[in-house]
Design a protein around this motif. Structure first.
Motif, PDB file in Angstrom:
ATOM      1  N   ALA A   4       0.836  -1.205   0.000  1.00 12.82           N
ATOM      2  CA  ALA A   4       0.000   0.000   0.000  1.00 12.82           C
ATOM      3  C   ALA A   4       0.870   1.254   0.000  1.00 12.82           C
ATOM      4  N   ARG A  14      -5.642   6.575  -4.480  1.00 11.81           N
ATOM      5  CA  ARG A  14      -6.029   6.082  -3.147  1.00 11.81           C
ATOM      6  C   ARG A  14      -7.163   5.076  -3.201  1.00 11.81           C
ATOM      7  N   HIS A  15      -8.097   5.269  -4.120  1.00  9.74           N
ATOM      8  CA  HIS A  15      -9.198   4.315  -4.230  1.00  9.74           C
ATOM      9  C   HIS A  15      -8.682   2.933  -4.628  1.00  9.74           C
ATOM     10  N   ARG A  16      -7.733   2.909  -5.534  1.00 12.72           N
ATOM     11  CA  ARG A  16      -7.153   1.629  -5.981  1.00 12.72           C
ATOM     12  C   ARG A  16      -6.333   0.991  -4.861  1.00 12.72           C
ATOM     13  N   VAL A  17      -5.581   1.796  -4.134  1.00 11.88           N
ATOM     14  CA  VAL A  17      -4.791   1.283  -3.008  1.00 11.88           C
ATOM     15  C   VAL A  17      -5.724   0.693  -1.955  1.00 11.88           C
ATOM     16  N   SER A  18      -6.782   1.402  -1.650  1.00  5.97           N
ATOM     17  CA  SER A  18      -7.749   0.926  -0.670  1.00  5.97           C
ATOM     18  C   SER A  18      -8.392  -0.386  -1.118  1.00  5.97           C
ATOM     19  N   ALA A  19      -8.778  -0.460  -2.376  1.00  8.08           N
ATOM     20  CA  ALA A  19      -9.394  -1.678  -2.899  1.00  8.08           C
ATOM     21  C   ALA A  19      -8.440  -2.865  -2.788  1.00  8.08           C
ATOM     22  N   ARG A  20      -7.188  -2.656  -3.157  1.00  5.02           N
ATOM     23  CA  ARG A  20      -6.192  -3.741  -3.057  1.00  5.02           C
ATOM     24  C   ARG A  20      -5.996  -4.177  -1.611  1.00  5.02           C
ATOM     25  N   PHE A  21      -5.952  -3.213  -0.701  1.00  2.73           N
ATOM     26  CA  PHE A  21      -5.777  -3.531   0.722  1.00  2.73           C
ATOM     27  C   PHE A  21      -6.947  -4.390   1.219  1.00  2.73           C
ATOM     28  N   HIS A  22      -8.166  -3.968   0.903  1.00  4.14           N
ATOM     29  CA  HIS A  22      -9.336  -4.713   1.361  1.00  4.14           C
ATOM     30  C   HIS A  22      -9.406  -6.103   0.743  1.00  4.14           C
ATOM     31  N   ASN A  54     -17.390  -2.887   7.885  1.00  3.59           N
ATOM     32  CA  ASN A  54     -16.873  -2.503   6.580  1.00  3.59           C
ATOM     33  C   ASN A  54     -17.495  -3.431   5.535  1.00  3.59           C
ATOM     34  N   ARG A  56     -17.256  -3.646   2.314  1.00  8.41           N
ATOM     35  CA  ARG A  56     -16.361  -4.198   1.288  1.00  8.41           C
ATOM     36  C   ARG A  56     -15.624  -5.427   1.826  1.00  8.41           C
TER      37      ARG A  56
END
Length: 97
Positions: A4, A14-22, A54, A56
């Motif tokens: 991340a 940031r949206h892509r980073v968040s999606a990958r993290f989740h 959460n 997601r």
């Protein structure tokens, strides 16, 4: 976490980073459920509590386990402290007999 940070430094949105993290957290949680089931046998899986507020994360874990497990998400009972208190009361009732 390292991925991340590396993504953010590289300018990934940031949206892509968040999606990958989740997605990574859902992979890890699903793997832990499968490991527990391999050691203890089949069991229902209840996704509730603070982290499963959460949507997601909850849906990601549910999606990975569906078909192999009876997966339950919170509905009428809140997934946070209120639901935990209700669960504790139910367990105490069962134990008290």
């Amino acid at each position: 976490m390292r991925a991340a940070v590396e993504d953010l430094v590289a300018g990934v949105g940031r949206h892509r980073v968040s999606a990958r993290f989740h997605e990574g957290m859902a992979d890890a949680a699903s793997a832990l459920v499968r490991r527990a089931a391999a050691a203890r046998g089949p069991m229902p899986v209840v996704l509730t509590g603070g982290c499963f507020q959460n949507a997601r994360l909850a849906e990601g874990v549910r999606r990975r386990l569906q078909g192999d497990f009876d997966v339950r998400l919170h509905g009428e009972v809140p997934p946070g402290d209120g639901g935990i208190a209700l669960g504790q009361a139910l367990v105490a009732d069962v134990v008290a007999g």
